[in-house]
Design an enzyme around this catalytic site. Structure first.
Site, short mmCIF file in Angstrom:
data_model
loop_
_atom_site.label_atom_id
_atom_site.label_comp_id
_atom_site.label_asym_id
_atom_site.label_seq_id
_atom_site.Cartn_x
_atom_site.Cartn_y
_atom_site.Cartn_z
N LYS A 115 0.82 -1.21 0.00
CA LYS A 115 0.00 0.00 0.00
C LYS A 115 0.85 1.26 0.00
O LYS A 115 0.46 2.27 -0.57
CB LYS A 115 -0.98 0.01 1.19
CG LYS A 115 -2.18 -0.89 0.96
CD LYS A 115 -3.35 -0.50 1.83
CE LYS A 115 -4.54 -1.42 1.59
NZ LYS A 115 -5.57 -1.29 2.59
N LYS A 197 -4.30 -10.64 -6.77
CA LYS A 197 -5.53 -10.85 -6.00
C LYS A 197 -6.71 -10.06 -6.58
O LYS A 197 -6.52 -8.93 -7.02
CB LYS A 197 -5.25 -10.38 -4.56
CG LYS A 197 -6.33 -10.63 -3.56
CD LYS A 197 -5.97 -10.04 -2.20
CE LYS A 197 -6.28 -8.57 -2.12
NZ LYS A 197 -6.35 -8.03 -0.75
N LYS A 200 -11.15 -5.00 -4.43
CA LYS A 200 -12.19 -4.00 -4.65
C LYS A 200 -11.61 -2.63 -5.02
O LYS A 200 -12.33 -1.77 -5.49
CB LYS A 200 -13.12 -3.89 -3.45
CG LYS A 200 -12.44 -3.63 -2.11
CD LYS A 200 -13.47 -3.66 -0.98
CE LYS A 200 -12.80 -3.62 0.37
NZ LYS A 200 -12.92 -4.72 1.23
#
Ligand code: TYM
Length: 334
Positions: A115, A197, A200
């Site tokens: 992130k 992965k 969303k």
């Protein structure tokens, strides 16, 4: 809360629309556990602030997530369905646990590394201490079992280490929680880039299936799913990541094994298999969607669930916090 039952805690961030990955990795299992355990299922809104959020959209998505919990069959009388920010104990315990967590441990978290690369302009303190808040979520309720996808396993291991460390210093306080990770759907992959992965927060909408996608969109996305140049429907994560992902999806949506899937589709063409996966997913999601669109219209009902459950969660959280405050040496006044 039944004192003879063990406790489950899990949470989902209302940071985007919920995907098939969230459903098969976590949410689908929540409902299966509700009779056997005392279950807390949380809308973890505080975690979402580690990435900038639009306030109005965050509020709306928090309601949507509760509506989805209900639509997926979580009974609000059997499960504590609540919002993280409604129970201040999460933030309070997080501070304390942070003082028992090393910077070295937090620096090793792969999600933090990922992130901070993706949001290089906003590598904030919350992003770094995110796993401590997650540990607080879990430990606050003396949780035994945490249903999660495999991407959260490292965070759970950290929570276990923090619990053990605290217990070693102050005596038995926290339950050391175990992960509950589904076999076939531990990590559902992106449909266009099956080496990463399904997420969303992905910008390419063809990469994921949303739980609210209409049937035709679901089938179209599966038809476009990237596979390989072969023609056999066999499980081989390394050489056939796309087909292996579709096998996992078909197996978990239908609660069957990978071998069953391979037998059923022996000799079938990729194109036919993709349509079968899409149809299966669409028909499993149809009843969930129908209920979801009913619940989301009724904010009064959703608020009543949040209010009632915040109280239950607060009461149980306070018991743990009081014990922790006493152990660390605070003059307890709660
Ligand atoms: P979040 O919101 O990213 O995802 C919610 C759950 O969905 C699982 N998941 C997946 N499983 C399989 N395949 C995928 N592609 C996939 N994508 C997501 C996640 O593993 C997770 O179980 N930090 C957590 C939220 C959290 C939490 C907690 C979870 C906060 N506190 C305490 C458990 C206990 C997160 O960001 O999940």
């Amino acid at each position: 809360m039944d004192p003879d039952k063990k406790t489950i805690f899990s949470g989902i961030q209302p940071s985007g629309s919920i995907t098939l990955g969230n459903y098969l990795g976590a949410l689908k299992n929540f409902g299966k556990l509700q009779d056997k355990y005392n279950c807390y299922y949380c809308v973890v809104d505080m975690h979402t602030l580690t990435v900038r959020q639009d306030p109005q959209a965050l509020r709306e998505r928090s309601y949507q997530l509760l509506a989805l919990y209900l639509a997926c069959g979580l009974d609000p009388d059997k499960n504590v369905l609540f919002m993280q920010s409604h129970v201040s104990g999460h933030a309070e315990l997080s501070w304390i646990l942070g003082c028992y967590t090393y910077i070295g441990e937090l620096s090793r978290m792969t999600q933090f590394k990922d992130k901070s690369q993706r949001h290089a302009d906003n590598v904030n303190g919350g992003l770094f201490t995110y796993p401590v808040l997650m540990a607080a979520d879990i430990l606050l309720y003396k949780t035994h079992l945490v249903p999660i996808g495999v991407d959260q396993k490292q965070h759970l291991e950290l929570a276990r280490n923090i619990a053990e460390r605290f217990n070693n210093i102050y005596g038995e306080t926290f339950v050391v929680p175990e992960p509950f990770i589904p076999q076939n759907s531990a990590k559902i992959m992106s449909l266009q880039e099956p080496e990463k992965k399904m997420s969303k927060s992905d910008t390419n909408t063809n990469n994921f299936i949303l739980l609210t996608d209409p049937e035709d969109v679901i089938i179209k996305k599966f038809k476009k799913a990237v596979t390989d140049s072969g023609c056999e429907i066999v499980y081989d994560e390394e050489n056939k990541p796309g087909i292996s992902n579709l096998i996992n999806i078909y197996a978990s949506i239908n609660d069957i094994s990978r071998d069953d899937v391979m037998k059923e589709f022996e000799g079938s063409r990729y194109g036919d298999f993709k349509i079968a996966v899409g149809t299966s997913v669409a028909s499993a999601l149809a009843p969930i969607q129908k209920k979801y669109f009913e619940y989301i219209e009724d904010k009064g009902y959703l608020n009543s669930i949040f209010n009632k459950n915040a109280e239950i969660a607060r009461e149980n959280a306070n018991k743990t916090l009081k014990e922790v405050y006493e152990k660390v040496g605070f003059i307890v006044n709660r």
